[in-house]
Each structure stands twice: as C-alpha cells, then as structure tokens.
Design an enzyme around this catalytic site. Sequence first.
Site, PDB file in Angstrom:
ATOM      1  N   ARG A  63      -3.790   3.940   6.537  1.00 20.45           N
ATOM      2  CA  ARG A  63      -5.240   3.901   6.794  1.00 20.45           C
ATOM      3  C   ARG A  63      -5.629   4.773   7.966  1.00 20.45           C
ATOM      4  O   ARG A  63      -6.769   5.255   8.050  1.00 20.45           O
ATOM      5  CB  ARG A  63      -5.683   2.445   6.977  1.00 20.45           C
ATOM      6  CG  ARG A  63      -5.548   1.661   5.674  1.00 20.45           C
ATOM      7  CD  ARG A  63      -5.641   0.186   5.868  1.00 20.45           C
ATOM      8  NE  ARG A  63      -4.342  -0.465   5.799  1.00 20.45           N
ATOM      9  CZ  ARG A  63      -4.080  -1.645   6.342  1.00 20.45           C
ATOM     10  NH1 ARG A  63      -5.002  -2.283   7.010  1.00 20.45           N
ATOM     11  NH2 ARG A  63      -2.876  -2.177   6.224  1.00 20.45           N
ATOM     12  N   GLU A 100       2.868  -7.236  12.152  1.00 27.20           N
ATOM     13  CA  GLU A 100       2.514  -8.646  11.945  1.00 27.20           C
ATOM     14  C   GLU A 100       3.274  -9.251  10.767  1.00 27.20           C
ATOM     15  O   GLU A 100       3.644 -10.413  10.809  1.00 27.20           O
ATOM     16  CB  GLU A 100       0.994  -8.804  11.735  1.00 27.20           C
ATOM     17  CG  GLU A 100       0.567 -10.258  11.795  1.00 27.20           C
ATOM     18  CD  GLU A 100      -0.911 -10.493  11.491  1.00 27.20           C
ATOM     19  OE1 GLU A 100      -1.624  -9.544  11.149  1.00 27.20           O
ATOM     20  OE2 GLU A 100      -1.323 -11.657  11.588  1.00 27.20           O
TER      21      GLU A 100
HETATM   22  O1  LIG Z   1      -0.286  -4.033  15.152  1.00 21.13           O
HETATM   23  P1  LIG Z   1       0.710  -4.285  14.067  1.00 21.13           P
HETATM   24  O2  LIG Z   1       1.162  -5.717  13.974  1.00 21.13           O
HETATM   25  O3  LIG Z   1       1.865  -3.337  14.161  1.00 21.13           O
HETATM   26  O4  LIG Z   1      -0.009  -4.019  12.673  1.00 21.13           O
HETATM   27  C1  LIG Z   1      -0.903  -2.946  12.445  1.00 21.13           C
HETATM   28  C2  LIG Z   1      -0.507  -2.066  11.299  1.00 21.13           C
HETATM   29  O5  LIG Z   1      -0.461  -2.784  10.061  1.00 21.13           O
HETATM   30  C3  LIG Z   1      -1.248  -2.095   9.092  1.00 21.13           C
HETATM   31  O6  LIG Z   1      -0.512  -1.151   8.377  1.00 21.13           O
HETATM   32  P2  LIG Z   1       0.556  -1.470   7.241  1.00 21.13           P
HETATM   33  O7  LIG Z   1       1.922  -1.518   7.856  1.00 21.13           O
HETATM   34  O8  LIG Z   1       0.114  -2.652   6.446  1.00 21.13           O
HETATM   35  O9  LIG Z   1       0.569  -0.150   6.369  1.00 21.13           O
HETATM   36  P3  LIG Z   1      -0.470   0.559   5.362  1.00 21.13           P
HETATM   37  O10 LIG Z   1      -1.574   1.135   6.211  1.00 21.13           O
HETATM   38  O11 LIG Z   1       0.386   1.620   4.746  1.00 21.13           O
HETATM   39  O12 LIG Z   1      -0.981  -0.476   4.400  1.00 21.13           O
HETATM   40  C4  LIG Z   1      -2.303  -1.417   9.923  1.00 21.13           C
HETATM   41  O13 LIG Z   1      -2.925  -0.356   9.219  1.00 21.13           O
HETATM   42  C5  LIG Z   1      -1.517  -0.953  11.115  1.00 21.13           C
HETATM   43  O14 LIG Z   1      -0.838   0.281  10.868  1.00 21.13           O
HETATM   44  N1  LIG Z   2      -4.300  -9.050   9.446  1.00 14.07           N
HETATM   45  C1  LIG Z   2      -4.148  -7.755   9.120  1.00 14.07           C
HETATM   46  N2  LIG Z   2      -5.018  -7.165   8.262  1.00 14.07           N
HETATM   47  C2  LIG Z   2      -4.873  -5.858   7.928  1.00 14.07           C
HETATM   48  N3  LIG Z   2      -3.884  -5.080   8.389  1.00 14.07           N
HETATM   49  C3  LIG Z   2      -3.003  -5.637   9.246  1.00 14.07           C
HETATM   50  N4  LIG Z   2      -1.946  -5.117   9.902  1.00 14.07           N
HETATM   51  C4  LIG Z   2      -1.389  -6.108  10.629  1.00 14.07           C
HETATM   52  N5  LIG Z   2      -2.064  -7.260  10.508  1.00 14.07           N
HETATM   53  C5  LIG Z   2      -3.097  -6.994   9.640  1.00 14.07           C
END
Ligand SMILES: O=P(O)(O)OC[C@H]1O[C@H](OP(=O)(O)OP(=O)(O)O)[C@H](O)[C@@H]1O
Ligand SMILES: Nc1ncnc2[nH]cnc12
Length: 180
Positions: A63, A100
Amino acid sequence: MIAVQSELIAAIRSIPDYPKPGIIFRDITTLLGNPRTFRRAIDELVHPYAGTKVEKIAGIEARGFILGGAIAHQLSAGFVPIRKKGKLPHDTVRIAYSLEYGVDEMEMHRDAIVPGEKVILVDDLIATGGTAEGATKLLQQMGAEIVAACFIIDLPELGGRKKLEALGVNVRTLIEFEGH
Ligand SMILES: O=P(O)(O)OC[C@H]1O[C@H](OP(=O)(O)OP(=O)(O)O)[C@H](O)[C@@H]1O
Ligand SMILES: Nc1ncnc2[nH]cnc12
C-alpha cells in the site's frame, strides 16, 4: 477533530478478524477509490514537505507503493520500492521484520539510494512499527537521510510511532484508530 480527519476516518473500512482472529483490518481501498479522499490524503501527507529538497520517496509494499507514487509525483522526487523478499531483480539488501500479524523479510536494491540523499518513507499504516523499523534500518544502512516517515493511519496502542521516534525518525500520521 478537524474536518479532513473525520472525512478520512469515514472513508476507511474496518474489517474484524482479518487476516487473523482479533485483528481489525483498516482497509484503505475505500479511501483510495474515492477521488476526493484519495486527493485529500495525499495533499495532507505532502504539504509539510512542499518546497523541501527531497530526492527520494521510499514506499513499502504494497500500500505504500500507491501513496508513495503519488507523493513522489507531487514533490518531483524519485520513487524507491521496498519489497517483500524475492521480488526485486538486481542486487539487494534484505532485513527480517515482524508486524502485527506475522513475520517476513523485505528488500531494496543496493543502488537505489545515493549516500546522503534525503528520503521520505511512506506506508498506509503504522501498527507495531516492525515494518517501518525494518525499512528505516535498510535505508539508513544505504546512507539515506530520512527526512520523515509518513502514514495515513496510526494505531497508537501498538507503539509503532514511539519505536520509530526512538530511532530518531520524525513521524507524521494523519488519523488514529483506538485498539488493534
Ligand atoms: O506496523 P506493523 O505492525 O509492522 O504493520 C504495518 C504494516 O502492515 C501492513 O502491511 P502488510 O504486511 O499487511 O502488507 P501488504 O501492504 O502487502 O498487504 C501495512 O501496510 C504496513 O506495511
Ligand atoms: N490493523 C491493521 N489493519 C491494516 N493493516 C495493518 N497492518 C498491521 N496492522 C494492520
């Protein structure tokens, strides 16, 4: 709360128990699909840096690519993708991280940053900060000067902002959600 924040919060869809039980997933696709809220989010993220010399925007897969591309265009900066492992074709630097709801590894091209370049790190959301911390370490290893790390959403109870600030990074977020 100011009007733009209420508008952004209302544009985000919350999905309980995705991708795992107990997680409330904050889905920005609804914000991105609305021309007005997409523009407002980008304008809000960019405005403190208008007129500042920034060479590169580093966006975190996936994203952070969408937001980072638009921000790079606005600031006339280059764009650097920070990707999940195995996706980049040339020589990379890699780091493991936890977030997370999981663990993974991310990479960037070794030659993506010239040491000393001013970089803004971008993603949609900061939760535990594990992902942004990994990206920060990769960028710092490559000699980047991180001007700021920008996110639309902060989940403050998970402590990500504090984790990044402890690394000396200036953090900008637009809205917060309580809980996970
Ligand atoms: O602060 P954190 O606990 O590290 O989490 C945040 C991350 O989690 C989500 O990405 P995700 O890993 O779901 O990947 P995506 O964007 O490819 O769906 C979000 O877009 C951040 O990159
Ligand atoms: N709660 C949440 N929603 C969307 N993206 C995330 N990445 C980590 N935690 C998330």
